[in-house]
Design a protein around this motif. Structure first.
Motif, PDB file in Angstrom:
ATOM      1  N   SER A  55       0.255  -1.196   0.057  1.00 35.92           N
ATOM      2  CA  SER A  55      -0.144  -0.481  -0.524  1.00 35.92           C
ATOM      3  C   SER A  55       0.483   1.345  -0.091  1.00 35.92           C
ATOM      4  O   SER A  55       0.582   2.291  -0.827  1.00 35.92           O
ATOM      5  N   VAL A  56       2.140   1.417   1.260  1.00 32.74           N
ATOM      6  CA  VAL A  56       2.411   2.417   0.808  1.00 32.74           C
ATOM      7  C   VAL A  56       3.136   2.951  -0.481  1.00 32.74           C
ATOM      8  O   VAL A  56       3.700   4.147  -0.992  1.00 32.74           O
ATOM      9  N   ASP A  57       3.607   1.430  -1.306  1.00 35.83           N
ATOM     10  CA  ASP A  57       5.093   2.391  -1.624  1.00 35.83           C
ATOM     11  C   ASP A  57       4.525   2.446  -3.380  1.00 35.83           C
ATOM     12  O   ASP A  57       4.545   3.171  -4.097  1.00 35.83           O
ATOM     13  N   THR A  58       2.938   2.051  -3.341  1.00 39.06           N
ATOM     14  CA  THR A  58       1.837   2.431  -4.408  1.00 39.06           C
ATOM     15  C   THR A  58       1.678   3.973  -4.003  1.00 39.06           C
ATOM     16  O   THR A  58       1.578   5.127  -4.829  1.00 39.06           O
ATOM     17  N   ALA A  59       1.198   4.329  -3.167  1.00 41.18           N
ATOM     18  CA  ALA A  59       1.146   5.063  -2.678  1.00 41.18           C
ATOM     19  C   ALA A  59       2.413   6.844  -2.531  1.00 41.18           C
ATOM     20  O   ALA A  59       1.737   7.910  -3.809  1.00 41.18           O
ATOM     21  N   GLY A  60       3.260   6.061  -3.194  1.00 44.55           N
ATOM     22  CA  GLY A  60       4.890   6.960  -3.026  1.00 44.55           C
ATOM     23  C   GLY A  60       4.472   6.790  -3.978  1.00 44.55           C
ATOM     24  O   GLY A  60       5.321   8.355  -4.387  1.00 44.55           O
ATOM     25  N   ALA A  61       4.469   6.395  -5.816  1.00 47.78           N
ATOM     26  CA  ALA A  61       4.998   6.733  -6.742  1.00 47.78           C
ATOM     27  C   ALA A  61       3.261   7.113  -7.308  1.00 47.78           C
ATOM     28  O   ALA A  61       3.617   8.471  -7.962  1.00 47.78           O
ATOM     29  N   ILE A  62       2.352   7.241  -6.517  1.00 49.67           N
ATOM     30  CA  ILE A  62       1.236   8.235  -7.316  1.00 49.67           C
ATOM     31  C   ILE A  62       1.563  10.146  -6.393  1.00 49.67           C
ATOM     32  O   ILE A  62       0.726  10.650  -6.819  1.00 49.67           O
ATOM     33  N   PHE A  63       2.022   9.963  -5.712  1.00 54.97           N
ATOM     34  CA  PHE A  63       1.975  11.227  -4.828  1.00 54.97           C
ATOM     35  C   PHE A  63       3.304  11.509  -6.046  1.00 54.97           C
ATOM     36  O   PHE A  63       2.944  13.116  -6.277  1.00 54.97           O
ATOM     37  N   GLN A  64       4.783  10.913  -5.827  1.00 58.07           N
ATOM     38  CA  GLN A  64       5.561  11.862  -6.673  1.00 58.07           C
ATOM     39  C   GLN A  64       5.570  11.716  -8.159  1.00 58.07           C
ATOM     40  O   GLN A  64       5.578  12.692  -8.773  1.00 58.07           O
ATOM     41  N   SER A  65       4.122  11.501  -8.726  1.00 59.29           N
ATOM     42  CA  SER A  65       3.405  11.618  -9.922  1.00 59.29           C
ATOM     43  C   SER A  65       3.077  12.539 -10.353  1.00 59.29           C
ATOM     44  O   SER A  65       2.850  12.925 -11.360  1.00 59.29           O
ATOM     45  N   PHE A  66       2.295  13.194  -9.524  1.00 59.81           N
ATOM     46  CA  PHE A  66       2.042  14.716  -8.568  1.00 59.81           C
ATOM     47  C   PHE A  66       3.556  15.355  -8.609  1.00 59.81           C
ATOM     48  O   PHE A  66       3.158  16.751  -8.446  1.00 59.81           O
ATOM     49  N   GLY A  67       4.967  15.606  -7.999  1.00 54.01           N
ATOM     50  CA  GLY A  67       5.680  16.108  -7.790  1.00 54.01           C
ATOM     51  C   GLY A  67       5.292  16.286  -5.946  1.00 54.01           C
ATOM     52  O   GLY A  67       5.339  17.802  -5.595  1.00 54.01           O
ATOM     53  N   ALA A  68       4.272  15.682  -5.105  1.00 53.07           N
ATOM     54  CA  ALA A  68       4.219  15.936  -4.105  1.00 53.07           C
ATOM     55  C   ALA A  68       4.712  15.228  -2.915  1.00 53.07           C
ATOM     56  O   ALA A  68       5.092  14.120  -2.944  1.00 53.07           O
ATOM     57  N   GLU A  69       5.760  16.288  -2.362  1.00 50.82           N
ATOM     58  CA  GLU A  69       6.627  15.650  -1.284  1.00 50.82           C
ATOM     59  C   GLU A  69       6.108  15.779  -0.107  1.00 50.82           C
ATOM     60  O   GLU A  69       5.385  17.412   0.101  1.00 50.82           O
ATOM     61  N   LEU A  70       6.526  15.158   1.200  1.00 48.22           N
ATOM     62  CA  LEU A  70       5.484  15.765   2.636  1.00 48.22           C
ATOM     63  C   LEU A  70       7.433  16.499   2.717  1.00 48.22           C
ATOM     64  O   LEU A  70       6.815  17.185   3.294  1.00 48.22           O
ATOM     65  N   VAL A  71       8.409  16.350   2.195  1.00 51.35           N
ATOM     66  CA  VAL A  71       9.501  16.376   2.952  1.00 51.35           C
ATOM     67  C   VAL A  71      10.571  16.619   2.012  1.00 51.35           C
ATOM     68  O   VAL A  71      10.744  16.154   1.135  1.00 51.35           O
ATOM     69  N   ASP A  72      10.937  18.120   1.321  1.00 51.54           N
ATOM     70  CA  ASP A  72      11.830  18.334   0.260  1.00 51.54           C
ATOM     71  C   ASP A  72      13.462  17.938   0.458  1.00 51.54           C
ATOM     72  O   ASP A  72      13.860  17.076   1.275  1.00 51.54           O
ATOM     73  N   LYS A  73      14.093  17.396  -1.086  1.00 48.94           N
ATOM     74  CA  LYS A  73      15.256  17.245  -0.522  1.00 48.94           C
ATOM     75  C   LYS A  73      16.108  18.000   0.615  1.00 48.94           C
ATOM     76  O   LYS A  73      17.350  17.594   0.988  1.00 48.94           O
ATOM     77  N   ALA A  74      16.254  19.447   0.365  1.00 56.47           N
ATOM     78  CA  ALA A  74      16.184  20.141   1.430  1.00 56.47           C
ATOM     79  C   ALA A  74      16.115  19.653   2.764  1.00 56.47           C
ATOM     80  O   ALA A  74      16.667  20.337   4.036  1.00 56.47           O
ATOM     81  N   GLY A  75      15.034  19.190   2.994  1.00 55.41           N
ATOM     82  CA  GLY A  75      14.782  18.819   4.633  1.00 55.41           C
ATOM     83  C   GLY A  75      13.356  19.798   5.090  1.00 55.41           C
ATOM     84  O   GLY A  75      13.020  19.884   6.732  1.00 55.41           O
ATOM     85  N   LYS A  76      13.122  20.776   4.167  1.00 52.24           N
ATOM     86  CA  LYS A  76      11.748  21.554   4.138  1.00 52.24           C
ATOM     87  C   LYS A  76      10.221  20.379   4.307  1.00 52.24           C
ATOM     88  O   LYS A  76      10.223  19.878   3.273  1.00 52.24           O
ATOM     89  N   VAL A  77       9.431  20.751   5.148  1.00 50.10           N
ATOM     90  CA  VAL A  77       8.327  20.437   5.391  1.00 50.10           C
ATOM     91  C   VAL A  77       7.447  20.905   4.319  1.00 50.10           C
ATOM     92  O   VAL A  77       7.495  22.075   4.424  1.00 50.10           O
ATOM     93  N   THR A  78       7.132  20.406   3.463  1.00 49.29           N
ATOM     94  CA  THR A  78       6.157  20.509   2.484  1.00 49.29           C
ATOM     95  C   THR A  78       4.821  20.122   1.934  1.00 49.29           C
ATOM     96  O   THR A  78       4.541  19.445   0.798  1.00 49.29           O
ATOM     97  N   VAL A  79       3.906  19.430   2.990  1.00 52.98           N
ATOM     98  CA  VAL A  79       2.677  19.160   3.017  1.00 52.98           C
ATOM     99  C   VAL A  79       2.021  19.418   2.772  1.00 52.98           C
ATOM    100  O   VAL A  79       0.656  19.145   1.735  1.00 52.98           O
ATOM    101  N   LYS A  80       1.784  20.882   2.765  1.00 53.23           N
ATOM    102  CA  LYS A  80       0.569  22.094   3.201  1.00 53.23           C
ATOM    103  C   LYS A  80       1.110  22.534   1.568  1.00 53.23           C
ATOM    104  O   LYS A  80       0.771  24.215   0.939  1.00 53.23           O
TER     105      LYS A  80
END
Length: 446
Positions: A215-240
């Protein structure tokens, strides 16, 4: 794969108690004699362990090394418990098979293998980005060698007949065996329409919304398909972010046409769904298809493994690698390094892939077209696109590209699927985002 309902803190608390292309240094090493012990993952495919064992025995006989092999199950997290116990005791096997995140979790106890990886990349081609992300420490040192055994892509496995009949999609034409994909129109919008049509016809897509890896792996791929990151590469929280909102809006529509008990699914649920004949599509490596060959051949002969649908940010597919790592307290590092090279030759990898029926995946770009994937069936060619032979999708892992210490917590706590379920069950989107933001900020503090 192991269950995810254990936090890093709780887990640590409970565990307190021969290729001609290879350069010479790690083959025929005079210091490689002596003894060596290896903790391999115990493969679910009958007979798959035998291929690994034969490769190791041949190397040991040649190098005059006394080898002991243990095949350790992932059921009940026994392999992870063993890793934690050996890291704490600074004693145990010389080489161990590490799942995805666990090499980095024990980086302080791992022997770097940069010299080996330089050779293997020259021999086998570059590795995919997920292996780079999970296999190197903050200083860029390689901590492990990508293991063929256990590594997998969790892409779509579709029913040829049901997708044609209910969704008007010919998955074989879209992903023809032996040639490049013709998947320009295979997008998340198309995917959603197909899911809705199949659900209406009683052949619902079998995608879980639970807290285990499928379940988690599918969700991860779908989120990434939208460019949806909860935390970016630099460590900044980007949930909203707008991208996260778009991913959540899509997922709520998709979740509405998934099985009603999808939030309670585990990693066996989607396999059973496919084998039962009820579903038109699941997200999984070829294990479910392999079981169908044995138990429901009429289902297996209609299965086709292919690529992920593309979203606004691209086409991503979940890749979960295993690594072979050497403990830095090993008493025979020279022999350990020599063996890892022997396990990573073209011939050795080909034998392991064949023994697993095409389930196991090498991470190297030159080894995605082995004959096993072209010849396996029924139907013949059903696994051709499984190893991503034309590099048509980005192999990823959920919660990347966040710093791995944070991504590990997002992954193991199944934050993305929890977000989807909360919103599906009626919680306002902004409230769900606020909850996720608080959770992620908590991970960053610990």
């Amino acid at each position: 794969m192991a269950k995810l309902k254990v936090t890093r803190r709780r887990f640590l608390q409970t565990t307190a108690a021969a290729s001609t292309f290879v350069a010479a240094p790690f083959v025929r090493d005079a210091n490689a004699a002596g003894s060596l012990s290896i903790g391999f993952w115990d493969h679910w495919v009958p007979g798959a362990n035998k291929a690994t064992e034969e490769i190791v025995r041949a190397w040991a006989d040649k190098e005059k090394v006394d080898v002991k092999m243990d095949f350790i199950t992932s059921q009940g997290n026994k392999n992870l418990l063993t890793i934690a116990a050996e890291a704490q005791a600074k004693a145990g096997h010389d080489i161990f098979a590490f799942q995805s995140w666990w090499l980095l979790e024990h980086a302080d106890s791992i022997e770097p293998v940069d010299e080996i990886m330089k050779q293997l990349i020259a021999q086998n081609g570059n590795v995919n980005g997920t292996v780079e992300y999970l296999g190197r420490d903050k200083g860029g040192r390689w901590l492990g060698v990508p293991a063929t055994v256990g590594s997998q892509i969790k892409g779509p496995c579709s029913r040829i007949d049901l997708m044609k009949q209910h969704a008007g999609i010919d998955v074989q034409a879209m992903y023809p065996a032996g040639s490049e994909p013709k998947a320009e129109n295979w997008t998340l919008d198309t995917f959603l329409k197909a899911a809705e049509a199949c659900h209406k016809a009683g052949s619902t897509f079998g995608i879980g919304l639970g807290q285990t890896t499928d379940s988690v792996d599918t969700a991860g791929a779908i989120f990434q398909s939208f460019g949806a990151e909860l935390v970016d590469k630099a460590g900044k929280v980007t949930v909203k972010s707008d991208n996260v909102r778009k991913a959540m809006e899509f997922y709520k529509k998709l979740a509405a046409v998934l099985p009603p008990d999808a939030p309670a699914w585990d990693d066996a649920s989607n396999n059973k769904w496919l084998v039962s004949g009820r579903g038109a599509l699941i997200m999984n490596p070829p294990s479910a298809w392999a079981v169908a060959k044995r138990d429901a051949p009429q289902v297996a002969e209609q299965c086709w493994t292919h690529g992920f649908p593309a979203g606004p940010a691209g086409r991503f597919a979940p890749f979960l690698p295993y690594f072979w790592g050497i403990w830095n307290f090993s008493k025979n590092k020279s022999a350990a390094k020599s063996l890892l090279v022997a396990l990573s030759t073209h011939d050795a990898i080909g034998k392991m892939v064949a023994a697993s029926g095409g389930y196991d995946l090498p991470a190297y770009e030159k080894l995605t077209t082995l004959k096993t994937w072209a010849e396996e069936g029924p139907p013949k060619g059903t696994l051709y696109h499984y190893p991503n032979p034309h590099n048509h999708q980005t192999l990823s892992i959920a919660a990347a590209p966040a710093p791995t210490t944070i991504a590990f917590q997002i992954y193991t706590q199944a934050i993305q699927t929890k977000m989807v379920v909360r919103h599906l069950q009626g919680e306002a989107l902004e409230k769900t985002l606020a909850w996720a933001e608080t959770e992620v900020e908590g991970f960053m503090r610990t």
